[in-house]
Design an enzyme around this catalytic site. Structure first.
Site, mmCIF file in Angstrom:
data_model
loop_
_atom_site.group_PDB
_atom_site.id
_atom_site.type_symbol
_atom_site.label_atom_id
_atom_site.label_comp_id
_atom_site.label_asym_id
_atom_site.label_seq_id
_atom_site.Cartn_x
_atom_site.Cartn_y
_atom_site.Cartn_z
ATOM 1 N N SER A 145 19.926 34.150 60.470
ATOM 2 C CA SER A 145 18.444 34.017 59.325
ATOM 3 C C SER A 145 18.383 32.499 58.865
ATOM 4 C CB SER A 145 18.588 36.056 58.630
ATOM 5 O OG SER A 145 17.604 35.651 57.812
ATOM 6 N N TYR A 158 23.190 40.251 52.191
ATOM 7 C CA TYR A 158 22.530 40.185 52.923
ATOM 8 C C TYR A 158 22.422 38.344 53.420
ATOM 9 C CZ TYR A 158 19.261 40.030 56.573
ATOM 10 O OH TYR A 158 18.178 39.702 57.450
HETATM 11 N N1 LIG Z 1 12.165 41.260 59.052
HETATM 12 C C1 LIG Z 1 12.985 39.608 58.890
HETATM 13 O O1 LIG Z 1 12.507 39.137 58.220
HETATM 14 C C2 LIG Z 1 13.892 39.093 59.481
HETATM 15 C C3 LIG Z 1 14.211 37.488 59.263
HETATM 16 C C4 LIG Z 1 15.347 37.427 59.883
HETATM 17 C C5 LIG Z 1 16.352 37.474 60.545
HETATM 18 N N2 LIG Z 1 16.332 39.200 60.531
HETATM 19 C C6 LIG Z 1 16.951 39.576 60.839
HETATM 20 O O2 LIG Z 1 16.561 40.299 62.551
HETATM 21 C C7 LIG Z 1 17.088 41.284 62.869
HETATM 22 C C8 LIG Z 1 16.213 42.891 63.677
HETATM 23 O O3 LIG Z 1 14.785 42.670 61.861
HETATM 24 P P1 LIG Z 1 13.860 43.402 62.248
HETATM 25 O O4 LIG Z 1 13.080 41.651 61.788
HETATM 26 O O5 LIG Z 1 13.002 44.057 63.816
HETATM 27 O O6 LIG Z 1 14.013 44.814 61.725
HETATM 28 P P2 LIG Z 1 14.232 46.268 62.095
HETATM 29 O O7 LIG Z 1 12.668 46.725 62.784
HETATM 30 O O8 LIG Z 1 14.385 47.154 61.212
HETATM 31 O O9 LIG Z 1 14.852 46.411 63.032
HETATM 32 C C9 LIG Z 1 16.630 46.425 62.754
HETATM 33 C C10 LIG Z 1 17.204 46.972 64.038
HETATM 34 O O10 LIG Z 1 18.287 47.659 63.351
HETATM 35 C C11 LIG Z 1 18.928 48.669 64.033
HETATM 36 N N3 LIG Z 1 20.036 49.168 62.965
HETATM 37 C C12 LIG Z 1 20.367 49.338 61.740
HETATM 38 N N4 LIG Z 1 21.493 49.817 61.787
HETATM 39 C C13 LIG Z 1 22.442 50.377 62.548
HETATM 40 C C14 LIG Z 1 23.304 50.465 62.834
HETATM 41 N N5 LIG Z 1 24.584 50.751 62.511
HETATM 42 N N6 LIG Z 1 23.790 50.989 64.291
HETATM 43 C C15 LIG Z 1 22.781 50.089 65.402
HETATM 44 N N7 LIG Z 1 21.499 49.934 65.004
HETATM 45 C C16 LIG Z 1 21.420 49.270 63.544
HETATM 46 C C17 LIG Z 1 17.662 49.373 63.783
HETATM 47 O O11 LIG Z 1 18.087 51.100 63.787
HETATM 48 P P3 LIG Z 1 17.324 52.027 63.618
HETATM 49 O O12 LIG Z 1 16.242 52.196 64.165
HETATM 50 O O13 LIG Z 1 18.370 53.246 63.757
HETATM 51 O O14 LIG Z 1 17.387 52.177 62.183
HETATM 52 C C18 LIG Z 1 17.141 48.488 64.149
HETATM 53 O O15 LIG Z 1 16.532 48.744 65.105
HETATM 54 C C19 LIG Z 1 17.974 41.941 61.831
HETATM 55 O O16 LIG Z 1 19.390 41.537 62.394
HETATM 56 C C20 LIG Z 1 17.545 41.101 61.146
HETATM 57 O O17 LIG Z 1 18.037 41.035 59.892
HETATM 58 C C21 LIG Z 1 14.368 39.838 60.075
#
Ligand SMILES: NC(=O)c1ccc[n+]([C@@H]2O[C@H](COP(=O)([O-])OP(=O)(O)OC[C@H]3O[C@@H](n4cnc5c(N)ncnc54)[C@H](OP(=O)(O)O)[C@@H]3O)[C@@H](O)[C@H]2O)c1
Length: 253
Positions: A145, A158
């Site tokens: 990120s 974070y």
């Molecule tokens: N959205 C943004 O603005 C953004 C920006 C930059 C980077 N990112 C990064 O991109 C990645 C995906 O984010 P997203 O936006 O797609 O969010 P998301 O839909 O909330 O996905 C997060 C994922 O992490 C899983 N997770 C959380 N804790 C876990 C654990 N202890 N063990 C296994 N799985 C776990 C969640 O599973 P559950 O369904 O079980 O909760 C979900 O599958 C993340 O690493 C995030 O930091 C996001």
């Protein structure tokens, strides 16, 4: 096996319910993708994704995986490779954002977030790298990120995990040189997913489809780092050299 045109036929998603990962898997359907394995901590939560991806003609399976537990990470990765063979792509897509102010009141919760986002990613990344090295091919796509590029008051716990993850992913890529495997580091800005639901969008906010498109294009070009949107690369080149008082002022808006 990724063919001569770089087409991907099998993917493993660690954090299988991630919206960014789901959109990327969908974007790969029609480009040769045949099978996806979703590694999730709550199989029930993956039900909707399973139905949706299967309706696109994809073979989709689920394995258990909890990033908070080393044993679960190792067993989840083992099971995925043991049952399903080689993977062309592995997404390291799990992560939690947390609420900065609550984390400041509860340091143990902050440590748990670090455990998930960084320690969990290190265990998973190293376990996957062993497999990709043995296969002699494959790309680990790491969801870093821009938050790791310069910490801000509003999400510095974070941000610290993403700074560590980004450094780890780059080093892991270096360690894979000559093995046939590699790492793609993805640096999105604000993406409108359930992770950011209810937050005010930051400048340069994008939809998850835009991240998916950028990842697919970066894979095609065999890039090692991709910023989403691309302009953030130059924005952060500037942000990194801003004097701290000025950054504090700008980033608190
Ligand atoms: N959205 C943004 O603005 C953004 C920006 C930059 C980077 N990112 C990064 O991109 C990645 C995906 O984010 P997203 O936006 O797609 O969010 P998301 O839909 O909330 O996905 C997060 C994922 O992490 C899983 N997770 C959380 N804790 C876990 C654990 N202890 N063990 C296994 N799985 C776990 C969640 O599973 P559950 O369904 O079980 O909760 C979900 O599958 C993340 O690493 C995030 O930091 C996001």
């Amino acid at each position: 096996m990724r063919d001569a045109l770089g087409q991907v036929s099998t993917v493993l998603v660690l954090g299988g319910t991630s919206e960014i990962a789901r959109h990327t898997v969908q974007a790969l359907v029609g480009r040769g993708l045949e099978k996806a394995v979703l590694a999730v901590r709550e199989p029930d939560r993956a039900e909707r994704d399973l139905v949706e991806l299967r309706s696109l003609g994809l073979i989709v399976e689920v394995v258990l995986f909890d990033a908070d537990c080393d044993q679960s990470v190792l067993e989840g990765v083992d099971e995925a490779f043991h049952l399903h063979g080689d993977f062309d792509l592995v997404f390291l897509a799990f992560g939690v954002l947390g609420d900065q102010r609550s984390l400041e009141r509860d340091p143990a919760a902050a440590a748990r977030l670090v455990r998930t986002n960084l320690a969990g990613a290190v265990v998973a990344g190293l376990a996957v790298a062993q497999r990709l090295r043995a296969q002699g091919h494959g790309t680990l796509v790491v969801l870093s990120s821009v938050a790791g590029q310069r910490s801000r008051r509003s999400n510095f716990v974070y941000g610290a995990t993403k700074a560590g993850l980004d450094a780890f992913a780059q080093g892991l890529d270096d360690s894979l040189v000559g093995s046939g495997a590699d790492v793609l580091v993805v640096r999105p800005g604000f993406v409108r997913t359930r992770m950011t639901a209810g937050l005010d969008p930051q400048p340069f906010a994008v939809e998850p489809e835009a991240v998916a498109t950028a990842i697919v294009e970066a894979l095609r070009r065999r890039r090692r780092v991709v910023w989403v949107p691309a302009a953030l690369r130059w924005v952060f080149a500037l942000i990194r050299v801003l004097p701290r008082p000025l950054w504090r002022l700008v980033s608190s808006r």
